[in-house]
Design an enzyme around this catalytic site. Structure first.
Site, PDB file in Angstrom:
ATOM      1  N   LEU B 141       0.822  -6.995   1.541  1.00 30.94           N
ATOM      2  CA  LEU B 141       1.245  -6.280   2.737  1.00 30.94           C
ATOM      3  C   LEU B 141       2.153  -5.121   2.343  1.00 30.94           C
ATOM      4  O   LEU B 141       2.955  -5.259   1.410  1.00 30.94           O
ATOM      5  CB  LEU B 141       2.004  -7.220   3.680  1.00 30.94           C
ATOM      6  CG  LEU B 141       1.255  -8.493   4.109  1.00 30.94           C
ATOM      7  CD1 LEU B 141       2.210  -9.440   4.821  1.00 30.94           C
ATOM      8  CD2 LEU B 141       0.067  -8.145   4.987  1.00 30.94           C
ATOM      9  N   GLU B 142       2.009  -4.011   3.026  1.00 31.53           N
ATOM     10  CA  GLU B 142       2.932  -2.894   2.823  1.00 31.53           C
ATOM     11  C   GLU B 142       3.762  -2.825   4.100  1.00 31.53           C
ATOM     12  O   GLU B 142       3.293  -2.327   5.118  1.00 31.53           O
ATOM     13  CB  GLU B 142       2.169  -1.580   2.610  1.00 31.53           C
ATOM     14  CG  GLU B 142       1.211  -1.609   1.421  1.00 31.53           C
ATOM     15  CD  GLU B 142      -0.197  -2.056   1.805  1.00 31.53           C
ATOM     16  OE1 GLU B 142      -0.528  -2.009   2.998  1.00 31.53           O
ATOM     17  OE2 GLU B 142      -0.951  -2.471   0.918  1.00 31.53           O
ATOM     18  N   GLN B 161      -1.624 -10.983  11.416  1.00 29.51           N
ATOM     19  CA  GLN B 161      -2.741 -11.789  11.901  1.00 29.51           C
ATOM     20  C   GLN B 161      -4.027 -11.298  11.264  1.00 29.51           C
ATOM     21  O   GLN B 161      -4.152 -10.123  10.918  1.00 29.51           O
ATOM     22  CB  GLN B 161      -2.821 -11.726  13.427  1.00 29.51           C
ATOM     23  CG  GLN B 161      -2.918 -10.335  13.992  1.00 29.51           C
ATOM     24  CD  GLN B 161      -2.858 -10.339  15.516  1.00 29.51           C
ATOM     25  OE1 GLN B 161      -3.279 -11.285  16.169  1.00 29.51           O
ATOM     26  NE2 GLN B 161      -2.335  -9.266  16.091  1.00 29.51           N
TER      27      GLN B 161
END
Lengths: 87, 185
Positions: B141-142, B161
């Site tokens: 994730l960034e 999600q």
């Protein structure tokens, strides 16, 4: 299904990741993969997408450092494995 | 076609989707499943602002992994205190869950943010949300805080999600056919 030979060259940013080097027809590419996907020095790449001379086009599970998904690799870098049946 | 909660659960049962550890029953919505934050973060350390640093992705010796290792440090979130994500701060993070989409599963997925976090300014990915068939691993994730106040991140919190979509047909790499047997065994 095919697996592509890789050489682990370092640890990823996360403990679950590894950096591997893949031999291509024009050099090498680096790619970050899940350590769980490395088995006997290879990663899964599905079925080949094309062949040309002694090289084969495959799609990698993740983008390489240079942004490539599909790369031409020497055909001897691929290992055919038995397909596992799912329920 | 987006998979419903029932179809996602059927996919998990049939191993067409692997999520490990398996999502709790309250992690589902009608058409998505929530994933949680792993404690390991990668924080940027850009050093003195007076020293000019420019990243050139087109440079022939550019090595993003080496660059990231030089520019970042690993940080494990303290369970008790959490981690305060400052406004305008970018960090790299991972889902706690390992996700695998088999190559021939006729599925792809998209990582999307949580509206509850988005309303405070938190985005969880930058322009690359697609999880392709064949992916396996904890999802990177960034995370950026576009808001005005620090946001406390805690391991295990719902961070993003996954929305699953059925593909129209099997991707070439998942289709056993014409090139089978043409390489070394």
């Amino acid at each position: 299904m095919m697996r592509l030979k890789v050489e682990k060259i370092g640890e990823g940013l996360h403990p679950s990741e590894a950096i591997v080097s893949v031999k291509t027809s024009v050099g090498s590419e680096r790619i970050v993969v899940s350590s769980r996907s490395i088995e006997s020095g290879s990663i899964p790449v599905g079925w080949p997408l094309g062949t040309k001379d002694q090289t084969t086009l495959v799609e990698l599970p993740r983008e390489t450092e240079s942004g490539a998904w599909r790369i031409w690799v020497p055909s001897d870098q691929l290992i055919e494995i038995e397909e596992r049946m799912r329920a | 076609m987006i998979l419903t909660d029932r179809e996602i659960q059927i996919g998990l049962t049939r191993k067409q989707i692997v999520i490990d550890p398996a999502p709790r029953s309250d992690a589902y919505s009608s058409t998505s499943v929530d994933l949680t934050l792993d404690p390991v973060l990668t924080l940027f350390e850009i050093g003195e602002a007076a020293v000019l640093k420019v990243v050139d992705p087109t440079h022939e010796k550019y090595n993003i992994d080496a660059a990231l290792k030089e520019l970042t440090k690993s940080h494990t979130i303290d369970v008790k205190h959490g981690y305060d994500l400052e406004p305008r701060q970018l960090i790299l993070a991972w889902t706690k869950e390992y996700v695998h989409l088999p190559i021939d599963a006729r599925l792809a997925a998209r990582v999307e943010g949580k509206s509850s976090l988005a309303r405070m300014g938190v985005g969880v990915h930058i322009t690359a949300p697609t999880i392709h068939a064949g992916f396996d691993g904890q999802i990177r994730l960034e995370i950026v805080n576009h808001g005005h106040l620090p946001i406390k991140l805690r391991p295990g919190m719902k961070i993003c999600q996954l929305i699953f979509e059925q593909t129209l047909g099997t991707p070439q790499k998942g289709y056993s056919g014409q090139f089978s047997g043409q390489v070394a065994k």
